[in-house]
Design a protein around this motif. Structure first.
Motif, mmCIF file in Angstrom:
data_model
loop_
_atom_site.group_PDB
_atom_site.id
_atom_site.type_symbol
_atom_site.label_atom_id
_atom_site.label_comp_id
_atom_site.label_asym_id
_atom_site.label_seq_id
_atom_site.Cartn_x
_atom_site.Cartn_y
_atom_site.Cartn_z
ATOM 1 N N ASP A 1 0.161 7.823 16.347
ATOM 2 C CA ASP A 1 -0.598 7.012 15.386
ATOM 3 C C ASP A 1 0.388 6.395 14.405
ATOM 4 O OD1 ASP A 1 -2.667 5.800 14.070
ATOM 5 O OD2 ASP A 1 -3.333 7.599 12.999
ATOM 6 N N ALA A 2 1.322 5.617 14.936
ATOM 7 C CA ALA A 2 2.470 5.153 14.156
ATOM 8 C C ALA A 2 2.185 3.882 13.364
ATOM 9 C CB ALA A 2 3.676 4.946 15.090
ATOM 10 N N HIS A 3 1.053 3.838 12.651
ATOM 11 C CA HIS A 3 0.863 2.678 11.780
ATOM 12 C C HIS A 3 1.683 2.862 10.508
ATOM 13 C CE1 HIS A 3 -1.801 4.749 8.951
ATOM 14 N NE2 HIS A 3 -2.504 5.206 9.972
ATOM 15 N N LEU A 4 1.872 1.788 9.762
ATOM 16 C CA LEU A 4 2.864 1.793 8.678
ATOM 17 C C LEU A 4 2.553 2.793 7.568
ATOM 18 C CD1 LEU A 4 1.795 -0.001 5.937
ATOM 19 C CD2 LEU A 4 1.918 -1.814 7.638
ATOM 20 N N LEU A 5 1.283 3.154 7.331
ATOM 21 C CA LEU A 5 0.985 4.098 6.256
ATOM 22 C C LEU A 5 1.245 5.544 6.650
ATOM 23 C CD1 LEU A 5 -2.160 2.726 4.400
ATOM 24 C CD2 LEU A 5 0.241 2.618 3.755
ATOM 25 N N ASN A 6 1.616 5.787 7.890
ATOM 26 C CA ASN A 6 2.019 7.132 8.283
ATOM 27 C C ASN A 6 3.517 7.342 8.163
ATOM 28 O OD1 ASN A 6 -0.460 8.274 8.698
ATOM 29 N ND2 ASN A 6 -0.574 7.730 10.862
ATOM 30 N N PHE A 7 4.200 6.424 7.501
ATOM 31 C CA PHE A 7 5.609 6.576 7.129
ATOM 32 C C PHE A 7 5.656 6.672 5.613
ATOM 33 C CE2 PHE A 7 5.658 4.752 11.262
ATOM 34 C CZ PHE A 7 6.846 5.116 11.870
ATOM 35 N N ARG A 8 6.353 7.690 5.103
ATOM 36 C CA ARG A 8 6.363 7.856 3.647
ATOM 37 C C ARG A 8 7.511 8.747 3.200
ATOM 38 N NH1 ARG A 8 0.590 10.608 2.874
ATOM 39 N NH2 ARG A 8 0.082 8.828 4.199
ATOM 40 N N MET A 9 7.646 8.867 1.885
ATOM 41 C CA MET A 9 8.645 9.755 1.304
ATOM 42 C C MET A 9 8.118 11.183 1.303
ATOM 43 S SD MET A 9 10.126 7.435 -1.844
ATOM 44 C CE MET A 9 8.529 6.744 -2.337
ATOM 45 N N LEU A 10 8.998 12.123 1.663
ATOM 46 C CA LEU A 10 8.637 13.533 1.773
ATOM 47 C C LEU A 10 9.760 14.385 1.213
ATOM 48 C CD1 LEU A 10 7.630 13.412 5.543
ATOM 49 C CD2 LEU A 10 6.007 13.447 3.657
ATOM 50 N N ILE B 1 3.363 7.523 -0.920
ATOM 51 C CA ILE B 1 2.817 6.649 0.102
ATOM 52 C C ILE B 1 3.000 5.195 -0.302
ATOM 53 C CG2 ILE B 1 0.482 6.656 -0.893
ATOM 54 C CD1 ILE B 1 -0.581 6.660 2.012
ATOM 55 N N ALA B 2 3.257 4.340 0.681
ATOM 56 C CA ALA B 2 3.461 2.917 0.420
ATOM 57 C C ALA B 2 2.139 2.252 0.063
ATOM 58 C CB ALA B 2 4.066 2.250 1.647
ATOM 59 N N ARG B 3 2.236 1.134 -0.637
ATOM 60 C CA ARG B 3 1.054 0.334 -0.975
ATOM 61 C C ARG B 3 1.304 -1.093 -0.491
ATOM 62 N NH1 ARG B 3 0.010 0.609 -7.090
ATOM 63 N NH2 ARG B 3 -1.859 -0.539 -6.444
ATOM 64 N N PRO B 4 1.075 -1.341 0.800
ATOM 65 C CA PRO B 4 1.406 -2.663 1.359
ATOM 66 C C PRO B 4 0.631 -3.794 0.712
ATOM 67 C CG PRO B 4 0.112 -1.369 2.921
ATOM 68 C CD PRO B 4 0.529 -0.440 1.828
ATOM 69 N N GLU B 5 -0.545 -3.494 0.159
ATOM 70 C CA GLU B 5 -1.346 -4.548 -0.474
ATOM 71 C C GLU B 5 -0.673 -5.117 -1.721
ATOM 72 O OE1 GLU B 5 -2.687 -0.654 -2.304
ATOM 73 O OE2 GLU B 5 -2.132 -1.401 -0.310
ATOM 74 N N THR B 6 0.316 -4.398 -2.265
ATOM 75 C CA THR B 6 1.033 -4.883 -3.457
ATOM 76 C C THR B 6 2.348 -5.571 -3.109
ATOM 77 O OG1 THR B 6 2.298 -2.844 -3.825
ATOM 78 C CG2 THR B 6 0.056 -2.938 -4.739
ATOM 79 N N MET B 7 2.698 -5.614 -1.825
ATOM 80 C CA MET B 7 4.013 -6.097 -1.420
ATOM 81 C C MET B 7 4.026 -7.603 -1.189
ATOM 82 S SD MET B 7 5.244 -3.166 1.296
ATOM 83 C CE MET B 7 5.338 -1.426 0.846
ATOM 84 N N GLU B 8 5.087 -8.248 -1.682
ATOM 85 C CA GLU B 8 5.376 -9.624 -1.325
ATOM 86 C C GLU B 8 6.031 -9.627 0.056
ATOM 87 O OE1 GLU B 8 4.400 -12.213 -3.035
ATOM 88 O OE2 GLU B 8 3.544 -10.922 -4.586
ATOM 89 N N PRO B 9 6.143 -10.782 0.713
ATOM 90 C CA PRO B 9 6.704 -10.799 2.069
ATOM 91 C C PRO B 9 8.075 -10.135 2.198
ATOM 92 C CG PRO B 9 5.626 -12.885 1.641
ATOM 93 C CD PRO B 9 5.584 -12.111 0.348
ATOM 94 N N ASP B 10 8.989 -10.396 1.269
ATOM 95 C CA ASP B 10 10.323 -9.805 1.395
ATOM 96 C C ASP B 10 10.275 -8.284 1.318
ATOM 97 O OD1 ASP B 10 11.459 -12.274 1.711
ATOM 98 O OD2 ASP B 10 12.224 -12.432 -0.341
ATOM 99 N N MET B 11 9.418 -7.760 0.445
ATOM 100 C CA MET B 11 9.307 -6.307 0.316
ATOM 101 C C MET B 11 8.663 -5.708 1.555
ATOM 102 S SD MET B 11 10.277 -4.033 -1.746
ATOM 103 C CE MET B 11 10.191 -2.239 -1.611
#
Length: 469
Positions: free
Chosen positions: A101-110, A388-398
């Motif tokens: 289930d390798a969608h982007l929100l399953n990658f995070r800081m641990l 956890i990442a918040r992709p909804e806040t990211m600009e394209p470069d980020m």
């Protein structure tokens, strides 16, 4: 073929390279760009209904409600649908231990046990041996779907996929030249990653990533303890927040819950032997004092999940564990290979193969419930330095920078269990695979939107019920 590559012990390096290239001849990299489901494609709503049939009935409507929030939220809950689609495609035959289930929100800081902040995969409910590209395709499509949610143009959507897949390919080829132990010891230290990416970030992005790292370090077990518990006449106990968190005492009035406390105490007792001896010794310093049912995630809503509050010397010495039901991986019917006698063991084994450093309390157990049903669980700490990442806040470069670190992290995970030499040879030094995945990700994002719309129709027609919290 198991998740462990057979090439390491049986073939020379040149032969492993030749094997990877021969698989490329059998299944060209450009072929991965196609996704054209035919009329035989199973009804996607039927696929998730079959999953829901094994879950807690009163929680299933919450799952559908969460999946209806957006196409991206739908995608997070639709791993079973995509597993069905991937299983119908030709595959490379180059197997690894998949996240599943390798969608982007399953990658995070641990947090590592040594208290370093690392970047890694965090969700292993669907982990299973299978072709390496299945994870890459799920990750790539998630970036298109997230970019569409942000209103990014097609060119930016495609760029995120290319960056992600190129990072995967280049790092896999890097691992192909490394010694076996060096691959095993490789990790993605967050502070080092920030240093490497600093030149690609503007001042605002550097500030945001530094803040995210600091926030992750504050998400300790003590922070979770303060947030999730309260003082009672009996001592510190889990605070109710129904239906998301329902203490065991409040469940006693529900049908079938009488006597479940003994069942859950047995769960802890039977889980302990799956830990190493020194960690079993550590666990013996704690006593179980409270339990609560927890509603988790999007795709996992409805599976049985318990928060376990254990205390050590006093009420200010907590250990919070999460016991989560492990059902058969959505990949199992499509990936082949050996079965598992305990789905909790499948999750734990897969996690230990993929992650650089796993939670010290990670283990599993098997429970025969009061209803006579047999269920498998895996157990870990509830929270420990997670960001956890918040992709909804990211600009394209980020978003592109995040795509880069996710792709590289996935390659590291796959290189631990698969054959990086054969996979690297299959991928090659050119960008053929990268370009193909752009086509696949766009096509699958379109399919995901159609499936999302189908769920909306199913709810509107009364076929399934959605319940908003």
């Amino acid at each position: 073929m198991s998740a462990h590559s057979p090439f390491t012990s049986t073939l020379s390096v040149p032969d492993r390279v030749s094997y990877g290239k021969s698989e490329r001849g059998r299944l060209p990299r450009s072929s991965h760009g196609r996704f054209d489901p035919g009329p035989e494609r199973p009804d996607p709503i039927a696929v998730i209904e079959r999953q829901s049939a094994t879950r807690v009935p009163e929680l299933v409507p919450i799952r559908y409600s969460r999946m209806l929030e957006s196409p991206f939220r739908f995608y997070r809950g639709a791993a079973a649908i995509m597993a069905t689609d991937l299983g119908a495609l030709p595959h490379s035959g180059l197997r690894v231990q998949l996240c599943g289930d390798a969608h982007l929100l399953n990658f995070r800081m641990l947090a590592s046990p040594e208290r370093h902040l690392v970047f890694d995969i965090n969700d292993f409910d669907e982990t299973h041996p299978g072709p390496f590209e299945w994870d890459v395709k799920r990750l790539a499509a998630s970036f298109v779907i997230a970019a569409r949610a942000n209103g990014f143009p097609t060119a930016e959507q495609d760029r995120a996929v290319r960056v992600c897949v190129r990072a995967y390919r280049e790092r896999m080829r890097e691992f192909a030249g490394m010694r076996t132990l060096d691959i095993w010891y490789a990790l993605d230290d967050v502070d080092k990653l920030r240093g490497l990416m600093a030149s690609s970030m503007d001042k605002k992005e550097r500030r945001r990533t530094a803040h995210a790292a600091e926030q992750a370090r504050t998400r300790t077990h003590m922070q979770a303890f303060a947030k999730l518990t309260h003082d009672t006449p009996e001592g510190r106990r889990i605070a109710p927040d129904p239906p998301l968190i329902t203490p065991f005492a409040d469940l006693q009035t529900e049908p079938g819950e009488e006597g479940r406390e003994k069942e859950l105490h047995t769960l802890v007792e039977d889980y302990a032997p799956t830990l190493s001896s020194e960690r079993r010794h550590l666990l013996r310093h704690y006593r179980l004092v409270d339990l609560a049912r927890k509603v988790v995630g999007v795709g996992s809503v409805g599976t049985r999940c318990w928060i376990l509050l254990l205390l050590g010397r006093d009420d200010d010495d907590p250990l919070l564990l999460q016991a989560k039901e492990a059902q058969e991986s959505v990949l199992a019917a499509h990936a082949g290979g050996e079965g598992f006698d305990n789905q909790g063991r499948r999750v734990v084994t897969g996690q230990r193969l993929i992650q650089t450093t796993s939670d010290i309390f990670l283990g599993y157990t098997h429970v025969v419930g009061l209803d006579g049903q047999e269920r498998d669980f895996y157990v870990r700490q509830l929270r420990d330095w997670k960001g956890i990442a918040r992709p909804e806040t990211m600009e394209p470069d980020m978003l592109n920078l995040f795509a880069q670190v996710c792709g590289a992290s996935l390659a590291r995970a796959h290189a631990r269990s698969g054959d990086p030499i054969a996979i690297g040879a299959y991928l090659g030094s050119g960008d053929g695979f990268d370009r193909a995945l752009v086509g696949f990700a766009q096509a699958y994002a379109d399919q995901n939107e159609r499936d999302y719309a189908a769920l909306r129709v199913a709810v509107d027609s009364g076929r399934v019920t959605a319940k908003t919290l």
